[in-house]
Scaffold this motif. Structure first.
Motif, PDB file in Angstrom:
ATOM      1  N   PHE A   1      31.225  34.348  33.067  1.00  0.00           N
ATOM      2  CA  PHE A   1      32.511  35.031  32.929  1.00  0.00           C
ATOM      3  C   PHE A   1      32.746  35.989  34.089  1.00  0.00           C
ATOM      4  O   PHE A   1      33.855  36.094  34.610  1.00  0.00           O
ATOM      5  CB  PHE A   1      32.602  35.775  31.598  1.00  0.00           C
ATOM      6  N   CYS A   2      31.703  36.671  34.522  1.00  0.00           N
ATOM      7  CA  CYS A   2      31.821  37.594  35.648  1.00  0.00           C
ATOM      8  C   CYS A   2      32.207  36.843  36.925  1.00  0.00           C
ATOM      9  O   CYS A   2      33.091  37.280  37.670  1.00  0.00           O
ATOM     10  CB  CYS A   2      30.505  38.341  35.837  1.00  0.00           C
TER      11      CYS A   2
ATOM     12  N   GLU B   1      38.846  34.842  40.462  1.00  0.00           N
ATOM     13  CA  GLU B   1      40.285  35.067  40.290  1.00  0.00           C
ATOM     14  C   GLU B   1      40.740  36.257  41.128  1.00  0.00           C
ATOM     15  O   GLU B   1      41.782  36.194  41.790  1.00  0.00           O
ATOM     16  CB  GLU B   1      40.612  35.301  38.809  1.00  0.00           C
ATOM     17  N   LEU B   2      39.976  37.334  41.116  1.00  0.00           N
ATOM     18  CA  LEU B   2      40.315  38.514  41.908  1.00  0.00           C
ATOM     19  C   LEU B   2      40.290  38.193  43.400  1.00  0.00           C
ATOM     20  O   LEU B   2      41.166  38.603  44.155  1.00  0.00           O
ATOM     21  CB  LEU B   2      39.351  39.657  41.581  1.00  0.00           C
TER      22      LEU B   2
ATOM     23  N   LEU C   1      33.784  33.967  37.156  1.00  0.00           N
ATOM     24  CA  LEU C   1      35.165  33.508  37.004  1.00  0.00           C
ATOM     25  C   LEU C   1      36.146  34.645  37.270  1.00  0.00           C
ATOM     26  O   LEU C   1      37.130  34.481  38.000  1.00  0.00           O
ATOM     27  CB  LEU C   1      35.375  32.928  35.604  1.00  0.00           C
ATOM     28  N   GLU C   2      35.860  35.808  36.717  1.00  0.00           N
ATOM     29  CA  GLU C   2      36.723  36.973  36.919  1.00  0.00           C
ATOM     30  C   GLU C   2      36.779  37.370  38.396  1.00  0.00           C
ATOM     31  O   GLU C   2      37.845  37.636  38.948  1.00  0.00           O
ATOM     32  CB  GLU C   2      36.178  38.128  36.081  1.00  0.00           C
ATOM     33  N   LEU C   3      35.630  37.387  39.064  1.00  0.00           N
ATOM     34  CA  LEU C   3      35.591  37.738  40.485  1.00  0.00           C
ATOM     35  C   LEU C   3      36.275  36.690  41.356  1.00  0.00           C
ATOM     36  O   LEU C   3      36.932  37.029  42.347  1.00  0.00           O
ATOM     37  CB  LEU C   3      34.147  37.945  40.930  1.00  0.00           C
TER      38      LEU C   3
END
Length: 86
Positions: free
Chosen positions: A69-70, A76-77, A72-74
């Motif tokens: 999840f981390c 996207e950012l 994926l979040e990074l």
């Protein structure tokens, strides 16, 4: 000393499980950091470097979710920041 790898791979390997008290088996997630697709490697001064051996870890599903999840979040950012700079 920090060592770098150029690729991260994740997969499920048959038979890579952890036994449970009740006799069942928990499938583990295999994570491999390697230099497989790095091409020509050089050090910070441009001298030819040597590929490092792969680093492998076997994670329980619950342990694999947090970095997944981390990442994926990074990602996207990073996409948003890249778009802002264009």
């Amino acid at each position: 000393m920090i060592e770098h790898r150029w690729e991260a791979q994740a997969r499920l390997q048959d038979g890579m499980t952890e036994g449970r008290i009740d006799g069942s088996a928990l499938q583990l997630v295999t994570v491999c950091l390697c230099d497989g697709g790095a091409g020509e490697i050089s050090d910070e001064l441009g001298r030819p470097g040597v590929s490092s051996p792969p680093v492998v870890s076997y994670l329980r599903p619950s342990e694999a979710r947090e970095p997944a999840f981390c990442l994926l979040e990074l990602a996207e950012l990073a996409d948003r920041r890249s778009e802002e700079r264009q």
